[in-house]
Scaffold this motif. Structure first.
Motif, PDB file in Angstrom:
ATOM      1  N   GLU A  41      -6.972   5.234  -4.089  1.00 43.82           N
ATOM      2  CA  GLU A  41      -6.552   6.302  -3.166  1.00 43.82           C
ATOM      3  C   GLU A  41      -5.523   5.834  -2.153  1.00 43.82           C
ATOM      4  O   GLU A  41      -4.862   6.651  -1.518  1.00 43.82           O
ATOM      5  CB  GLU A  41      -7.776   6.855  -2.423  1.00 43.82           C
ATOM      6  CG  GLU A  41      -8.815   7.501  -3.332  1.00 43.82           C
ATOM      7  CD  GLU A  41     -10.080   7.874  -2.570  1.00 43.82           C
ATOM      8  OE1 GLU A  41     -10.252   7.408  -1.415  1.00 43.82           O
ATOM      9  OE2 GLU A  41     -10.901   8.621  -3.126  1.00 43.82           O
ATOM     10  N   ILE A  42      -5.368   4.499  -1.961  1.00 45.17           N
ATOM     11  CA  ILE A  42      -4.515   4.025  -0.863  1.00 45.17           C
ATOM     12  C   ILE A  42      -3.426   3.041  -1.296  1.00 45.17           C
ATOM     13  O   ILE A  42      -2.728   2.479  -0.444  1.00 45.17           O
ATOM     14  CB  ILE A  42      -5.366   3.392   0.264  1.00 45.17           C
ATOM     15  CG1 ILE A  42      -6.246   2.261  -0.254  1.00 45.17           C
ATOM     16  CG2 ILE A  42      -6.190   4.452   0.976  1.00 45.17           C
ATOM     17  CD1 ILE A  42      -7.073   1.576   0.849  1.00 45.17           C
ATOM     18  N   LYS A  97      -2.161   8.761   6.517  1.00 46.99           N
ATOM     19  CA  LYS A  97      -3.608   8.603   6.365  1.00 46.99           C
ATOM     20  C   LYS A  97      -4.046   8.954   4.952  1.00 46.99           C
ATOM     21  O   LYS A  97      -3.394   9.724   4.242  1.00 46.99           O
ATOM     22  CB  LYS A  97      -4.348   9.492   7.369  1.00 46.99           C
ATOM     23  CG  LYS A  97      -4.115   9.098   8.826  1.00 46.99           C
ATOM     24  CD  LYS A  97      -4.935   9.951   9.776  1.00 46.99           C
ATOM     25  CE  LYS A  97      -4.735   9.486  11.220  1.00 46.99           C
ATOM     26  NZ  LYS A  97      -5.543  10.290  12.165  1.00 46.99           N
ATOM     27  N   ALA A  98      -5.158   8.369   4.552  1.00 51.53           N
ATOM     28  CA  ALA A  98      -5.809   8.718   3.287  1.00 51.53           C
ATOM     29  C   ALA A  98      -7.292   8.850   3.568  1.00 51.53           C
ATOM     30  O   ALA A  98      -7.875   8.012   4.252  1.00 51.53           O
ATOM     31  CB  ALA A  98      -5.561   7.640   2.238  1.00 51.53           C
ATOM     32  N   THR A  99      -7.888   9.913   3.078  1.00 48.85           N
ATOM     33  CA  THR A  99      -9.309  10.224   3.334  1.00 48.85           C
ATOM     34  C   THR A  99      -9.629  10.162   4.828  1.00 48.85           C
ATOM     35  O   THR A  99     -10.668   9.664   5.243  1.00 48.85           O
ATOM     36  CB  THR A  99     -10.249   9.263   2.563  1.00 48.85           C
ATOM     37  OG1 THR A  99     -10.018   7.907   3.011  1.00 48.85           O
ATOM     38  CG2 THR A  99      -9.996   9.344   1.065  1.00 48.85           C
ATOM     39  N   ILE A 125      -3.962   4.119   6.622  1.00 53.33           N
ATOM     40  CA  ILE A 125      -3.992   3.159   5.509  1.00 53.33           C
ATOM     41  C   ILE A 125      -3.652   1.771   6.026  1.00 53.33           C
ATOM     42  O   ILE A 125      -2.715   1.587   6.795  1.00 53.33           O
ATOM     43  CB  ILE A 125      -2.980   3.583   4.424  1.00 53.33           C
ATOM     44  CG1 ILE A 125      -3.398   4.925   3.823  1.00 53.33           C
ATOM     45  CG2 ILE A 125      -2.865   2.522   3.336  1.00 53.33           C
ATOM     46  CD1 ILE A 125      -2.365   5.534   2.899  1.00 53.33           C
ATOM     47  N   THR A 181       0.824  -1.213   0.000  1.00 49.00           N
ATOM     48  CA  THR A 181       0.000   0.000   0.000  1.00 49.00           C
ATOM     49  C   THR A 181       0.859   1.264   0.000  1.00 49.00           C
ATOM     50  O   THR A 181       2.089   1.196   0.088  1.00 49.00           O
ATOM     51  CB  THR A 181      -0.893   0.039   1.248  1.00 49.00           C
ATOM     52  OG1 THR A 181      -0.035   0.207   2.407  1.00 49.00           O
ATOM     53  CG2 THR A 181      -1.710  -1.239   1.407  1.00 49.00           C
ATOM     54  N   LEU A 182       0.193   2.411  -0.056  1.00 54.20           N
ATOM     55  CA  LEU A 182       0.913   3.682   0.081  1.00 54.20           C
ATOM     56  C   LEU A 182       1.555   3.796   1.465  1.00 54.20           C
ATOM     57  O   LEU A 182       2.582   4.448   1.623  1.00 54.20           O
ATOM     58  CB  LEU A 182      -0.043   4.854  -0.151  1.00 54.20           C
ATOM     59  CG  LEU A 182      -0.484   5.107  -1.595  1.00 54.20           C
ATOM     60  CD1 LEU A 182      -1.514   6.229  -1.640  1.00 54.20           C
ATOM     61  CD2 LEU A 182       0.713   5.432  -2.488  1.00 54.20           C
TER      62      LEU A 182
END
Length: 341
Positions: A320-321, A295-297, A301, A161-162
């Motif tokens: 997004e992640i 973090k995302a949104t 994550i 992941t990111l």
């Protein structure tokens, strides 16, 4: 003097004869042992109509060795080990492991197993060669690179992941060399080959990162042999301590690792406890650097969130992640369109 019963040994393929497991389960229970569900083969010892011993095989890991209480001291466990080793050899497994209670260490040592690492009175991991861990570390040493600050990360990346990429990028910035190990066992949602591919693609832009295929000396929690530990807390402690001790005493010296980088864990109690074990057992020799998750949104994550979104085909949110390289892999292999194609 009472004559010893004649012992017959039989092989049971668990997939073909699951009905045979009920007797094995009773024998294990009499020894205070459980039955690990990844065992594919059992060697059974029979005295007439009575099951008096068993030894299981899961890949190249020997598990669930038990002997009827009345026959202990009659060398039956050594004979069982010899039989299960022969069965493993016939299936191409030459390098064997077993995990047992420390009180059994001497008994298994007499049958040709050497200890690698021990978690207090809970568990000891052993292998059937005195040079196994040394041979692995010699192979690792060939990838050793000079540097004042040499770091390491161990990850499952299920998937990458990111958050994983951020951890690797931050660690790489702080190190001359960064060794990245991908846990090998296929006990995850994504197979090892796919996870390795996603990791390599996701860190390809970092020239000082060396990606390593994990070995059986980097132990997966999902495949840790825990049949002799009924307490979940003891299973977690034994797995984490043995894994960290192998890293500290063997892997880190082979590569000259001075720093171990980890991500903070807001979700999983098991990973959070593992991080605590890293701090406790490494800090005297290796600096443990714990980094907060990005973090995302608004949410931290996690790979588990990606897996959840994948099940409902929410690729817009997945994008997004995860890095573009991971997204391309997921879209190509797991989207409904890919399945139709």
């Amino acid at each position: 003097m009472q004559s010893q019963p004649t012992i017959d040994f039989r092989l049971t393929d668990v997939a073909k004869h699951p009905e045979r497991l009920s007797q094995i389960r009773y024998l294990l229970a009499d020894s205070g042992l459980g039955l690990d569900n990844d065992i594919t083969l059992f060697v059974e010892a029979w005295a007439g109509m009575q099951l008096v011993g068993c030894a299981g095989l899961a890949g190249n890991v020997i598990k669930c060795v038990a002997v009827n209480e009345q026959l202990r001291g009659e060398n039956l466990s050594a004979r069982l080990l010899a039989e299960v080793e022969n069965a493993a050899l016939a299936r191409g497994h030459f390098h064997l492991f077993l995990c047992t209670r420390p009180c059994n260490k001497e008994r298994f040592s007499r049958s040709g197993f050497w200890p690698i690492a021990q978690s207090g009175n809970n568990a000891v991991l052993m292998e059937n060669t005195p040079q196994g861990i040394e041979r692995y570390c010699r192979a690792l040493s060939a990838k050793r690179k000079c540097g004042e600050k040499v770091g390491a990360i161990v990850m499952n990346a299920n998937p990458f992941t990111l958050g994983h990429r951020h951890l690797v990028e931050q660690a790489a910035q702080q190190c001359d060399v960064l060794h990245l190990f991908v846990v090998r066992e296929d006990a995850s949602f994504f197979p090892f080959s796919a996870r390795l591919e996603m990791v390599r693609a996701g860190v390809a832009h970092l020239p000082n990162v060396i990606v390593h295929e994990g070995s059986q000396y980097i132990i997966s929690r999902a495949t840790f042999p825990a049949y002799f530990l009924k307490d979940t807390g003891k299973v977690q402690q034994a797995w984490s301590e043995i894994d960290v001790l192998i890293f500290r005493d063997h892997i880190a010296p082979a590569l000259g690792i001075s720093h171990r980088f980890i991500g903070s864990e807001p979700f999983c109690d098991i990973t959070r406890q593992y991080n605590q074990t890293l701090h406790a057992l490494l800090s005297s020799r290796i600096d443990v650097v714990e980094m907060p998750r990005i973090k995302a949104t608004g949410n931290a994550i996690s790979a588990s969130e990606v897996r959840r979104l994948l099940k409902t085909q929410q690729f817009t949110r997945i994008r997004e992640i995860v890095p573009e390289s991971t997204f391309a892999h997921l879209e190509a292999h797991y989207s409904a369109r890919a399945e139709v194609a």
